[in-house]
Design a protein around this motif. Sequence first.
Motif, PDB file in Angstrom:
ATOM      1  N   VAL A 184       0.856  -1.186   0.000  1.00  0.00           N
ATOM      2  CA  VAL A 184       0.000   0.000   0.000  1.00  0.00           C
ATOM      3  C   VAL A 184       0.892   1.237   0.000  1.00  0.00           C
ATOM      4  N   ARG A 185       0.397   2.318  -0.566  1.00  0.00           N
ATOM      5  CA  ARG A 185       1.088   3.595  -0.464  1.00  0.00           C
ATOM      6  C   ARG A 185       0.442   4.366   0.680  1.00  0.00           C
ATOM      7  N   ILE A 186       1.250   4.924   1.575  1.00  0.00           N
ATOM      8  CA  ILE A 186       0.720   5.641   2.734  1.00  0.00           C
ATOM      9  C   ILE A 186       0.048   6.925   2.288  1.00  0.00           C
ATOM     10  N   GLY A 187      -1.227   7.054   2.657  1.00  0.00           N
ATOM     11  CA  GLY A 187      -2.008   8.245   2.357  1.00  0.00           C
ATOM     12  C   GLY A 187      -2.369   8.985   3.630  1.00  0.00           C
ATOM     13  N   GLU A 188      -3.021  10.109   3.468  1.00  0.00           N
ATOM     14  CA  GLU A 188      -3.445  10.926   4.620  1.00  0.00           C
ATOM     15  C   GLU A 188      -4.279  10.129   5.618  1.00  0.00           C
ATOM     16  N   CYS A 189      -5.143   9.249   5.115  1.00  0.00           N
ATOM     17  CA  CYS A 189      -6.037   8.502   6.001  1.00  0.00           C
ATOM     18  C   CYS A 189      -5.300   7.500   6.877  1.00  0.00           C
ATOM     19  N   HIS A 190      -4.046   7.214   6.591  1.00  0.00           N
ATOM     20  CA  HIS A 190      -3.270   6.255   7.377  1.00  0.00           C
ATOM     21  C   HIS A 190      -2.502   6.906   8.532  1.00  0.00           C
ATOM     22  N   LEU A 191      -2.475   8.226   8.575  1.00  0.00           N
ATOM     23  CA  LEU A 191      -1.630   8.933   9.537  1.00  0.00           C
ATOM     24  C   LEU A 191      -2.310   9.158  10.882  1.00  0.00           C
ATOM     25  N   ASN A 192      -1.491   9.152  11.932  1.00  0.00           N
ATOM     26  CA  ASN A 192      -1.992   9.528  13.255  1.00  0.00           C
ATOM     27  C   ASN A 192      -1.732  11.025  13.468  1.00  0.00           C
ATOM     28  N   ASN A 193      -1.981  11.522  14.682  1.00  0.00           N
ATOM     29  CA  ASN A 193      -1.810  12.957  14.931  1.00  0.00           C
ATOM     30  C   ASN A 193      -0.340  13.408  14.957  1.00  0.00           C
ATOM     31  N   LEU A 194       0.600  12.465  14.869  1.00  0.00           N
ATOM     32  CA  LEU A 194       2.022  12.805  14.772  1.00  0.00           C
ATOM     33  C   LEU A 194       2.482  12.901  13.323  1.00  0.00           C
ATOM     34  N   GLY A 195       1.575  12.591  12.385  1.00  0.00           N
ATOM     35  CA  GLY A 195       1.906  12.648  10.970  1.00  0.00           C
ATOM     36  C   GLY A 195       2.630  11.420  10.448  1.00  0.00           C
ATOM     37  N   ILE A 196       2.575  10.314  11.209  1.00  0.00           N
ATOM     38  CA  ILE A 196       3.179   9.048  10.780  1.00  0.00           C
ATOM     39  C   ILE A 196       2.079   7.990  10.715  1.00  0.00           C
ATOM     40  N   PRO A 197       2.314   6.890   9.994  1.00  0.00           N
ATOM     41  CA  PRO A 197       1.277   5.863   9.902  1.00  0.00           C
ATOM     42  C   PRO A 197       0.859   5.363  11.281  1.00  0.00           C
ATOM     43  N   HIS A 198      -0.433   5.270  11.494  1.00  0.00           N
ATOM     44  CA  HIS A 198      -0.994   4.792  12.756  1.00  0.00           C
ATOM     45  C   HIS A 198      -0.588   3.337  12.972  1.00  0.00           C
ATOM     46  N   GLY A 199      -0.265   2.991  14.205  1.00  0.00           N
ATOM     47  CA  GLY A 199       0.113   1.616  14.529  1.00  0.00           C
ATOM     48  C   GLY A 199      -0.971   0.614  14.164  1.00  0.00           C
ATOM     49  N   GLY A 200      -2.226   1.018  14.324  1.00  0.00           N
ATOM     50  CA  GLY A 200      -3.334   0.145  13.956  1.00  0.00           C
ATOM     51  C   GLY A 200      -3.394  -0.102  12.459  1.00  0.00           C
ATOM     52  N   MET A 201      -2.991   0.884  11.677  1.00  0.00           N
ATOM     53  CA  MET A 201      -2.940   0.720  10.220  1.00  0.00           C
ATOM     54  C   MET A 201      -1.892  -0.313   9.849  1.00  0.00           C
ATOM     55  N   LEU A 202      -0.716  -0.235  10.481  1.00  0.00           N
ATOM     56  CA  LEU A 202       0.340  -1.206  10.207  1.00  0.00           C
ATOM     57  C   LEU A 202      -0.067  -2.606  10.662  1.00  0.00           C
ATOM     58  N   ALA A 203      -0.740  -2.689  11.804  1.00  0.00           N
ATOM     59  CA  ALA A 203      -1.229  -3.983  12.298  1.00  0.00           C
ATOM     60  C   ALA A 203      -2.256  -4.571  11.337  1.00  0.00           C
ATOM     61  N   THR A 204      -3.150  -3.728  10.840  1.00  0.00           N
ATOM     62  CA  THR A 204      -4.157  -4.183   9.887  1.00  0.00           C
ATOM     63  C   THR A 204      -3.502  -4.686   8.612  1.00  0.00           C
ATOM     64  N   LEU A 205      -2.514  -3.960   8.116  1.00  0.00           N
ATOM     65  CA  LEU A 205      -1.808  -4.375   6.909  1.00  0.00           C
ATOM     66  C   LEU A 205      -1.148  -5.738   7.109  1.00  0.00           C
ATOM     67  N   ALA A 206      -0.465  -5.935   8.220  1.00  0.00           N
ATOM     68  CA  ALA A 206       0.199  -7.214   8.495  1.00  0.00           C
ATOM     69  C   ALA A 206      -0.813  -8.349   8.621  1.00  0.00           C
TER      70      ALA A 206
END
Length: 154
Positions: free
Chosen positions: A54-76
């Motif tokens: 996947v390419r990281i988009g705005e919807c994947h980011l947390n309030n720190l501007g990095i991919p949310h841990g839950g997004m990475l967990a979902t991807l895995a």
Amino acid sequence: MTECEITTTDAPSKKTAGTDAGVPEGFVALDKLGGYMANFGRLYIHAERRTLAVRIGECHLNNLGIPHGGMLATLADMAIGKMMSLETGQSKQAVTVNLSLDYLDSGRLGDWLEARVDFEKLGSRLRYGTCRVFSGERCLLRATAIFAVLAPRT
């Protein structure tokens, strides 16, 4: 691409990676996913390499501007489950009963993430897999999972 695309089935698209800008050779877009995954963004598969991307988009980011841990967990979790289904056949579905995660680094907006899967054991009742999520050469996440094979519904 900075926006997440909304998609909805999990059949590979006839569109090849060459028609999607910035998608590496050999990756094929998955068509629409439903339910929870409908808003995840466009996923790409490279079945021979057992990789979901996947390419990281705005919807994947947390309030720190990095991919949310839950997004990475979902991807895995999605990558391990999808590759297990491809390897064992769709007739015997399985669900996650354990997912263990180690966050190792963070990605950035626009990064191309690859969730690379290996199997430890694909048994008749339990399946064991591992996944590492990479951005380039950097490993962002290490995951291990156990899936339970579902009994046929009557």
